[in-house]
Design an enzyme around this catalytic site. Structure first.
Site, PDB file in Angstrom:
ATOM      1  N   ASP A   1       4.380  57.071  24.241  1.00 27.07           N
ATOM      2  CA  ASP A   1       4.481  58.343  23.514  1.00 27.07           C
ATOM      3  C   ASP A   1       3.949  59.499  24.373  1.00 27.07           C
ATOM      4  OD1 ASP A   1       4.928  60.039  21.380  1.00 27.07           O
ATOM      5  OD2 ASP A   1       3.186  59.387  20.227  1.00 27.07           O
TER       6      ASP A   1
ATOM      7  N   SER B   1       5.259  48.388  19.796  1.00 24.58           N
ATOM      8  CA  SER B   1       4.089  47.758  19.141  1.00 24.58           C
ATOM      9  C   SER B   1       3.251  46.864  20.051  1.00 24.58           C
ATOM     10  CB  SER B   1       4.469  46.962  17.884  1.00 24.58           C
ATOM     11  OG  SER B   1       4.841  47.830  16.839  1.00 24.58           O
TER      12      SER B   1
HETATM   13  P1  ADP Z   1       2.513  50.917  20.508  1.00 25.01           P
HETATM   14  O1  ADP Z   1       1.549  51.881  19.888  1.00 25.01           O
HETATM   15  O2  ADP Z   1       3.818  50.802  19.744  1.00 25.01           O
HETATM   16  O3  ADP Z   1       1.893  49.603  20.826  1.00 25.01           O
HETATM   17  P2  ADP Z   1       2.316  51.747  23.331  1.00 25.01           P
HETATM   18  O4  ADP Z   1       2.880  52.970  23.934  1.00 25.01           O
HETATM   19  O5  ADP Z   1       0.847  51.604  23.292  1.00 25.01           O
HETATM   20  O6  ADP Z   1       2.982  51.635  21.872  1.00 25.01           O
HETATM   21  O7  ADP Z   1       2.884  50.484  24.087  1.00 25.01           O
HETATM   22  C1  ADP Z   1       4.202  49.992  23.953  1.00 25.01           C
HETATM   23  C2  ADP Z   1       4.657  49.446  25.294  1.00 25.01           C
HETATM   24  O8  ADP Z   1       5.082  50.545  26.111  1.00 25.01           O
HETATM   25  C3  ADP Z   1       3.587  48.722  26.098  1.00 25.01           C
HETATM   26  O9  ADP Z   1       4.160  47.548  26.667  1.00 25.01           O
HETATM   27  C4  ADP Z   1       3.226  49.726  27.185  1.00 25.01           C
HETATM   28  O10 ADP Z   1       2.788  49.087  28.374  1.00 25.01           O
HETATM   29  C5  ADP Z   1       4.572  50.353  27.413  1.00 25.01           C
HETATM   30  N1  ADP Z   1       4.610  51.646  28.118  1.00 25.01           N
HETATM   31  C6  ADP Z   1       3.635  52.565  28.328  1.00 25.01           C
HETATM   32  N2  ADP Z   1       4.100  53.602  29.063  1.00 25.01           N
HETATM   33  C7  ADP Z   1       5.423  53.336  29.303  1.00 25.01           C
HETATM   34  C8  ADP Z   1       6.467  54.001  30.011  1.00 25.01           C
HETATM   35  N3  ADP Z   1       6.258  55.169  30.623  1.00 25.01           N
HETATM   36  N4  ADP Z   1       7.696  53.417  30.070  1.00 25.01           N
HETATM   37  C9  ADP Z   1       7.923  52.239  29.450  1.00 25.01           C
HETATM   38  N5  ADP Z   1       6.993  51.566  28.766  1.00 25.01           N
HETATM   39  C10 ADP Z   1       5.756  52.098  28.702  1.00 25.01           C
END
Ligand code: ADP
Length: 170
Positions: A34, A122
């Site tokens: 996000d 998630s």
């Molecule tokens: P949630 O709150 O749904 O768990 P997160 O953003 O914390 O969402 O994590 C969801 C996944 O996205 C994790 O595997 C994280 O490593 C990954 N993630 C974080 N940054 C990026 C990015 N720039 N591109 C793709 N995936 C990402």
């Protein structure tokens, strides 16, 4: 089954029509993917999210729902924001995680998107075990692609090697 791809990389760099954001219910930004989407996409995305909060989504986005905004400066055309469920060891929230994927694809199809990139919803801050999340995500997306007449490519963009290995091997 239509096209599913797996990429180890950063979802903000993907040249696709829709990037799915693992948002939080406030729609006003957070950490993880996000934060990356808002940082790279620029203030236009946050402005669009604020408009949503001022309108139909006054109370925010519920878990499992999905809504589209501009993608700002990202290569994508739209960001589809969806709220994944927080992992629970005492309650089965799998249907909500499936809803995230189904509803995001529904919104993308409604926009006429031909390609959609998903992060591992998630599995970060919300602590869902990757094996389980991958099984739910893949089954739900495969079912959707089977049922929809539109040609859509779905690309799972996994941020670290372990998550990539689990998704690509599932
Ligand atoms: P949630 O709150 O749904 O768990 P997160 O953003 O914390 O969402 O994590 C969801 C996944 O996205 C994790 O595997 C994280 O490593 C990954 N993630 C974080 N940054 C990026 C990015 N720039 N591109 C793709 N995936 C990402």
């Amino acid at each position: 089954m239509r096209d599913m791809e797996f990429v180890l990389g950063d979802i903000t760099e993907q040249d696709v029509d829709v990037v799915v954001n693992a948002a939080n219910s406030s729609l006003l930004g957070g950490g993880g993917v996000d934060g990356a989407i808002h940082r790279k996409g620029g203030p236009e995305i946050l402005a669009a999210c604020r408009d949503l909060r001022a309108g139909h989504y006054g109370r925010g986005l519920k878990t499992g729902q999905a809504v589209a905004t501009t993608a700002g400066n990202l290569p994508a055309k739209w960001v589809v924001h969806t709220v994944g469920p927080v992992w629970s060891s005492t309650e089965d929230r799998s249907e909500l995680l499936a809803d995230c994927h189904r509803n995001s694809l529904r919104v993308a199809a409604g926009l006429g998107a031909r390609s959609v990139a998903f992060p591992a919803i998630s599995t970060g801050i919300y602590r869902w075990p990757v094996e389980s999340a991958a099984a739910i995500a893949l089954t739900t997306v495969a079912d959707f692609l089977e049922a929809t007449p539109d040609i859509m490519t779905v690309r799972f963009v996994l941020f670290d090697q372990r998550t990539y290995d689990v998704f690509a091997g599932a």
